[in-house]
Design an enzyme around this catalytic site. Structure first.
Site, short mmCIF file in Angstrom:
data_model
loop_
_atom_site.label_atom_id
_atom_site.label_comp_id
_atom_site.label_asym_id
_atom_site.label_seq_id
_atom_site.Cartn_x
_atom_site.Cartn_y
_atom_site.Cartn_z
N PRO A 2 1.29 -1.22 -0.35
CA PRO A 2 0.22 -0.29 -0.09
C PRO A 2 1.13 1.13 -0.24
O PRO A 2 1.83 1.69 0.60
CB PRO A 2 -0.93 -0.28 1.46
CG PRO A 2 -0.66 -1.94 1.45
CD PRO A 2 0.29 -2.03 1.62
N GLU A 3 0.71 2.59 -1.00
CA GLU A 3 1.02 3.29 -0.57
C GLU A 3 0.54 4.55 -0.20
O GLU A 3 -0.46 4.27 0.21
CB GLU A 3 1.72 3.91 -2.72
CG GLU A 3 3.19 3.10 -3.39
CD GLU A 3 3.97 2.94 -2.70
OE1 GLU A 3 4.18 3.99 -1.99
OE2 GLU A 3 4.76 2.57 -2.77
N HIS A 90 -4.94 -14.75 9.95
CA HIS A 90 -3.85 -12.51 8.86
C HIS A 90 -4.98 -12.01 9.72
O HIS A 90 -4.68 -10.96 9.37
CB HIS A 90 -3.98 -12.74 7.46
CG HIS A 90 -3.06 -14.66 7.76
ND1 HIS A 90 -1.88 -15.02 8.38
CD2 HIS A 90 -3.13 -15.21 6.45
CE1 HIS A 90 -1.40 -15.65 7.33
NE2 HIS A 90 -2.60 -15.94 6.38
N ARG A 109 1.80 -10.50 5.72
CA ARG A 109 3.46 -10.69 5.90
C ARG A 109 3.75 -10.03 7.24
O ARG A 109 4.56 -10.64 7.69
CB ARG A 109 3.68 -9.70 4.90
CG ARG A 109 3.54 -10.98 3.93
CD ARG A 109 4.27 -10.22 2.82
NE ARG A 109 5.91 -10.12 2.54
CZ ARG A 109 6.03 -9.47 1.38
NH1 ARG A 109 5.85 -8.95 0.60
NH2 ARG A 109 8.03 -10.03 1.88
N ARG A 151 23.32 18.01 -1.39
CA ARG A 151 23.11 16.35 -1.56
C ARG A 151 23.57 16.21 -2.93
O ARG A 151 22.86 16.78 -4.07
CB ARG A 151 21.78 15.73 -2.32
CG ARG A 151 20.87 16.93 -0.28
CD ARG A 151 21.86 15.82 0.78
NE ARG A 151 21.60 14.40 0.56
CZ ARG A 151 20.18 14.02 1.10
NH1 ARG A 151 19.20 14.41 1.65
NH2 ARG A 151 20.26 12.63 1.25
#
Ligand SMILES: [Zn+2]
Length: 274
Positions: A2-3, A90, A109, A151
């Site tokens: 999931p983003e 789960h 997971r 950077r």
């Protein structure tokens, strides 16, 4: 995984069922998530949920006494179900509410987490050092430009760093760099302010589109599996290596950066000499 858009749509999906509701019971079937579910989570029983917020990919369920910090990890999902709905494998945590509904956290997971903090959530170690939200005015070309001057890392790595800005996952980094015409391997300190202006605009656009699309394709979170899945968007470069560029017709090229697939058009995204 999931983003940010999926997490935001989850937040929007569960909010109407949770806001203003009193927590009646908390069931923890398996506390062994990424970090153990703390026994203090039971302090939430009897409290009213005053807000359902999001910071980066963390969902914050706030009460007057403390806040649940919830992360979906690699495979987590949330559903709103009726009290008494049989759990399956789960289904690790339930938060039962006064309206007869429960919030069920499922995570195959177990890289997700359900934590409880009495301090303001933003001060929690997981959240304290995060960069700005991409869809706020704090995330601007001026900010990225100033932040990048020393950077030398590649600009793609730079914008995927949660300390710089949160929520720019691999797909969104690929797509926004293409739309902004910036080579992903260009050192961050060599990217100009006008380029960062284009990039911030594209990052906001791609994320906002994904959230909007997720919100429309998904009716509610009371459905059978509750998995928002990856919002399939029109992708211009990601997953299209060796295919023609939609802008110039040249072949898209793939390189690995930080172990992640990076696809770009060498012609539309030239590497600039400083
Ligand atoms: Zn091109």
């Amino acid at each position: 995984m999931p983003e940010l858009p999926e997490v935001e749509v989850s937040r929007q999906g569960i909010t109407p069922f949770m806001l203003g509701e009193t927590v009646m019971r908390i069931v923890v079937r398996n506390p062994s998530l990424r970090w153990p579910v703390p026994s203090e989570l039971q302090e939430m029983v009897g409290l009213t949920i005053t807000s359902v917020r999001r910071r980066a990919k963390y969902l914050l369920l706030e009460t007057d006494w403390g806040t649940v910090i919830l992360h979906l990890g690699m495979s987590g999902n949330l559903r709103i179900l009726d009290h008494g709905t049989q759990p399956s494998k789960h289904d690790h945590v339930d938060i039962e509410l006064g309206n007869g509904k429960l919030l069920r956290f499922n995570d195959t997971r177990r890289f997700g987490c359900v934590l409880w903090t009495r301090d303001p959530a933003e001060q929690h170690a997981l959240l304290a050092k995060l960069g700005p939200e991409p869809l706020t005015d704090d995330f601007s070309d001026e900010y990225l430009y100033q932040r990048s001057r020393k950077r030398k890392i590649a600009v793609k790595q730079f914008i995927m760093d949660n300390h710089v800005v949160v929520g720019v996952g691999n797909i969104y980094a690929n797509e926004s760099l293409f739309s902004a015409g910036i080579n992903p391997e260009q050192p961050a300190n060599e990217v100009t302010q006008p380029q960062y202006a284009a990039l911030t605009t594209e990052i906001k656009l791609v994320l906002a589109r994904a959230i909007k699309q997720g919100g429309t394709t998904l009716k509610d979170f009371t459905g059978s599996d509750g998995k928002p899945g990856y919002f399939v968007q029109e992708l211009q470069v990601y997953g299209r290596a060796e295919q023609p560029c939609s802008a110039c017709g040249g072949l898209l090229k793939e390189v690995r950066m930080g172990g992640r697939s990076t696809v770009f058009c060498p012609r539309c995204q030239p590497r600039l000499k400083p």
